[in-house]
Enzyme design. Sequence first.
Site, PDB file in Angstrom:
ATOM      1  N   HIS A  30     -13.447   9.917   7.613  1.00  0.00           N
ATOM      2  CA  HIS A  30     -12.375  10.583   7.783  1.00  0.00           C
ATOM      3  C   HIS A  30     -12.279  11.481   7.627  1.00  0.00           C
ATOM      4  O   HIS A  30     -11.511  12.732   8.028  1.00  0.00           O
ATOM      5  CB  HIS A  30     -11.696   9.410   7.158  1.00  0.00           C
ATOM      6  CG  HIS A  30      -9.910  10.432   6.673  1.00  0.00           C
ATOM      7  ND1 HIS A  30      -9.188  10.218   7.635  1.00  0.00           N
ATOM      8  CD2 HIS A  30      -9.796  11.265   6.038  1.00  0.00           C
ATOM      9  CE1 HIS A  30      -8.154  11.073   6.948  1.00  0.00           C
ATOM     10  NE2 HIS A  30      -8.272  11.201   6.223  1.00  0.00           N
TER      11      HIS A  30
ATOM     12  N   ASP B 108     -13.023   5.974  11.240  1.00  0.00           N
ATOM     13  CA  ASP B 108     -12.146   6.568  10.135  1.00  0.00           C
ATOM     14  C   ASP B 108     -11.460   5.224   9.362  1.00  0.00           C
ATOM     15  O   ASP B 108     -10.639   4.648  10.530  1.00  0.00           O
ATOM     16  CB  ASP B 108     -11.749   7.777  10.616  1.00  0.00           C
ATOM     17  CG  ASP B 108     -10.311   8.057   9.869  1.00  0.00           C
ATOM     18  OD1 ASP B 108     -10.112   7.765   8.508  1.00  0.00           O
ATOM     19  OD2 ASP B 108     -10.073   8.722  10.044  1.00  0.00           O
TER      20      ASP B 108
ATOM     21  N   SER C  34      -5.848  16.049   8.199  1.00  0.00           N
ATOM     22  CA  SER C  34      -5.425  14.535   7.304  1.00  0.00           C
ATOM     23  C   SER C  34      -4.345  14.543   7.515  1.00  0.00           C
ATOM     24  O   SER C  34      -3.474  15.109   8.467  1.00  0.00           O
ATOM     25  CB  SER C  34      -5.522  13.971   6.024  1.00  0.00           C
ATOM     26  OG  SER C  34      -5.891  12.325   5.704  1.00  0.00           O
TER      27      SER C  34
END
Length: 286
Positions: A260, A230, A133
């Site tokens: 995600h 996601d 991320s």
Amino acid sequence: MAFPLARHFSRIFQLTLHVQRKPVTFFGVRHKSSTVQYAARPDLPKLAYRKVKGKSPGVVFLPGFASNMGGKKAEALEEFCQSLGHSYLRFDYTGCGSSEGEMVDGTVGTWKRDVLYVLDELVEGPQILVGSSMGGWLMCLAAIARPERTAAMVGISTAADHFVTVFNTLPIEVRKEIEEKGQWVVPTKHNEEGSITFTTEFLKEAEQHCVLQSPIPVTCPVRLIHGMKDQDVPWHISMQLAERVLSNDVDVILRKHGQHRMAEKEDIKLIVYTIDDLIDKLTTLV
């Protein structure tokens, strides 16, 4: 400019087939976990980290926003690197996890500085950077700043420029209201509070570190794994990043049902296999 998907599908498909047919040897084999250590930095908060010594190239894991080094992916990668005999380091950013400092005082620049300290002082030789991320964004910044330390990059749900991009897509009246209040409250399902608050100062500082607006001078192998389900960071961000990176060795791997966090067992297997493939590639080149 549209991303030239067709010429990349072949390599993506080949890599996916390659990693799926390799046997899993590290799952279920427990190694002694590394101990938490603290790096004392002059005039800066101490950084908490866990390190496993081993062969080169090493692997460095960069967590996501407000996350820490104790997640499933970080722990699985340590187990894998131990089984393979390669060095591995995971750490907490300033203000996160076991590191000193306050999360509210952190910025993208603060955490970039943390990553560069890790590369300069806590590891030796070239590293495979694995960014989850926001960690994928920081991975890019670190690779630009320390190309000699970056052997390869693996992005997981990479959130390059994400805070800034989302803010800039808000209606102008909403942005003005946020700027007047001085903070932006964003709903999330990833913490107990149910929201994350960004100050306008944080957003302005983050703008200085955006990477998707121009070519990214990174020439090492790059692998970008992203789930198509996601709901936090859309998978097309990984496509944009692949387009911007100057490297000729770039693969994007999309998981149709991936979320995600990419923390399911099959997700982690794919991440591990991808790193294993890179290690084979890099050691063969040597």
